[in-house]
Each structure stands twice: as C-alpha cells, then as structure tokens.
Design an enzyme around this catalytic site. Structure first.
Site, PDB file in Angstrom:
ATOM      1  N   GLY A 133       0.834  -1.197   0.000  1.00 14.93           N
ATOM      2  CA  GLY A 133       0.000   0.000   0.000  1.00 14.93           C
ATOM      3  C   GLY A 133       0.868   1.246   0.000  1.00 14.93           C
ATOM      4  N   GLN A 181       3.423   9.893   0.641  1.00 16.04           N
ATOM      5  CA  GLN A 181       4.689   9.173   0.848  1.00 16.04           C
ATOM      6  C   GLN A 181       5.690   9.420  -0.284  1.00 16.04           C
ATOM      7  OE1 GLN A 181       2.457   5.314   1.930  1.00 16.04           O
ATOM      8  NE2 GLN A 181       4.356   5.150   3.091  1.00 16.04           N
ATOM      9  N   CYS A 186       5.577  -0.215   7.209  1.00 18.27           N
ATOM     10  CA  CYS A 186       5.284   0.949   6.376  1.00 18.27           C
ATOM     11  C   CYS A 186       6.516   1.288   5.554  1.00 18.27           C
ATOM     12  CB  CYS A 186       4.922   2.130   7.285  1.00 18.27           C
ATOM     13  SG  CYS A 186       4.546   3.645   6.394  1.00 18.27           S
ATOM     14  N   LEU A 187       6.325   1.615   4.280  1.00 15.14           N
ATOM     15  CA  LEU A 187       7.471   1.941   3.428  1.00 15.14           C
ATOM     16  C   LEU A 187       8.165   3.225   3.900  1.00 15.14           C
ATOM     17  CD1 LEU A 187       6.052   1.047  -0.102  1.00 15.14           C
ATOM     18  CD2 LEU A 187       7.641  -0.275   1.303  1.00 15.14           C
ATOM     19  N   HIS A 205      -4.652   1.988   7.564  1.00 12.91           N
ATOM     20  CA  HIS A 205      -3.261   2.444   7.661  1.00 12.91           C
ATOM     21  C   HIS A 205      -2.993   3.536   6.610  1.00 12.91           C
ATOM     22  CE1 HIS A 205       1.256   1.528   7.902  1.00 12.91           C
ATOM     23  NE2 HIS A 205       1.141   2.286   6.837  1.00 12.91           N
ATOM     24  N   GLU A 206      -3.441   3.294   5.377  1.00 14.49           N
ATOM     25  CA  GLU A 206      -3.204   4.260   4.291  1.00 14.49           C
ATOM     26  C   GLU A 206      -4.007   5.541   4.504  1.00 14.49           C
ATOM     27  OE1 GLU A 206      -0.739   3.701   2.493  1.00 14.49           O
ATOM     28  OE2 GLU A 206      -0.556   1.592   3.020  1.00 14.49           O
ATOM     29  N   HIS A 227      -2.322   8.011   6.643  1.00 16.55           N
ATOM     30  CA  HIS A 227      -1.302   8.819   5.957  1.00 16.55           C
ATOM     31  C   HIS A 227      -1.904  10.117   5.433  1.00 16.55           C
ATOM     32  CE1 HIS A 227       2.324   6.413   5.947  1.00 16.55           C
ATOM     33  NE2 HIS A 227       1.699   5.341   5.500  1.00 16.55           N
TER      34      HIS A 227
HETATM   35 ZN    ZN Z   1       2.436   3.406   5.597  1.00 19.31          ZN
END
Ligand code: ZN
Length: 175
Positions: free
Chosen positions: A46, A51, A94-95, A136-137, A140
C-alpha cells in the site's frame, strides 16, 4: 510510469494533511501509475501519495503482491465509515518506516466510499487485512503514521532505526 523516491521518517512532509482531488484526470491517473510502480519497486502492499511528497488524497494498494500476481486497487478521496466493534491486532509495517514492524489494533471490518481509477464512485465493505491496510493508508492522508499509536519510547526507537538505515543505504550507494 516512473519509480519515485519514498519519503521516510522523520520527514515533516509525512505529517501533512492531504487535500481532496477535484477530478480523476490524466494527471491523477499518471500519479497513480507512478505510485504503483514505486510501491512495487519497494515491495510494499500500500502507498499514499504523501509518501512520495504529493499531499493529495490518493491511495494505491495490492494485497496480492508477493503472491506472484498483480491486482492493483486505486482509492481517490476515500472516506471510511461504519467500523466494526471487533478489533484485530496486526503486525504492521510501512514503506516510510522501513524494516520496522509492530502490532497495532484496528477495527477488522469497515466501509469505504471512494472514486476508482476511472473516477467512478464506489462503495465497498472490506474485512481482515484489506480493512487494516486501508485504515493504515487513510491515516497517511491525515499525517498519521502507524508508529504514532505506539509508546513514545518505541516510536523514538523506530525513528532512530530508520535514520541509521537511511544513512547506511546512502553510504552503500556512494561506495
Ligand atoms: Zn504506511
């Protein structure tokens, strides 16, 4: 399509609140294509636009990535509602917080209203990992990271670990 750099903590841009998209046009579709490429290149499931430094309410996901097939999903201006009372603990990553994982509890079922890749309005109720990932997304888009749910000590430790990792990667690139 292009792979873009994914921002990592403690980059202050990640704390920004993202703005709604006016319409799903060619620019937004090209942004979604880049996001998907960047997500696949980083082995993620995701990614939110913020990000890669773009404060727009756009999310891409692919829960089948890693199973050897591609099933990309696109969510523009998503709104979550009707969360289940039942919560599911899930080990999240998370990236933007690479190589750090910790357990977060979230409702295990939720409704999503969104615009898809073609700008069509959709409503969907999702469960399990899909529900966890979209929440989660969504966070962000509000400038919230999963480590914000952890204790201050754990959060500081995660950020220190990422800083060290990023420095190491830069040194490896120079070598
Ligand atoms: Zn994330």
């Amino acid at each position: 399509m292009a792979v873009r750099e994914i921002l990592t903590v403690p980059d202050p841009i990640l704390k920004k609140v993202s703005k709604p998209v006016d319409s799903v046009d060619e620019d937004i579709r090209s942004l979604m294509d880049d996001m998907l490429d960047s997500m696949y290149a980083a082995d993620g499931i995701g990614l939110a636009a913020i990000q890669i430094g773009i404060p727009k309410r756009v999310i891409v996901m692919d829960l089948d990535w890693g199973k050897g097939e591609r099933n990309p999903r696109y969510f523009v201006n998503p709104i979550l509602s009707d969360p289940s009372d039942n919560k599911l603990p899930y080990e999240e990553g998370c990236l933007s917080v690479p190589e750090y994982f910790d357990e977060v509890e979230r409702p295990d079922r939720i409704q999503i209203d969104y615009l898809d890749y073609d700008g069509k309005s959709k409503t969907e109720t999702v469960e399990g990992m899909f529900a966890v990932c979209i929440q989660h997304e969504m966070d962000h888009l509000e400038g919230v990271l999963f480590i914000d749910y952890l204790s201050r000590l754990k959060r500081q430790r995660a950020v220190q670990k990422v800083k060290k990792l990023v420095k190491q990667r830069e040194q490896d690139d120079e070598a």
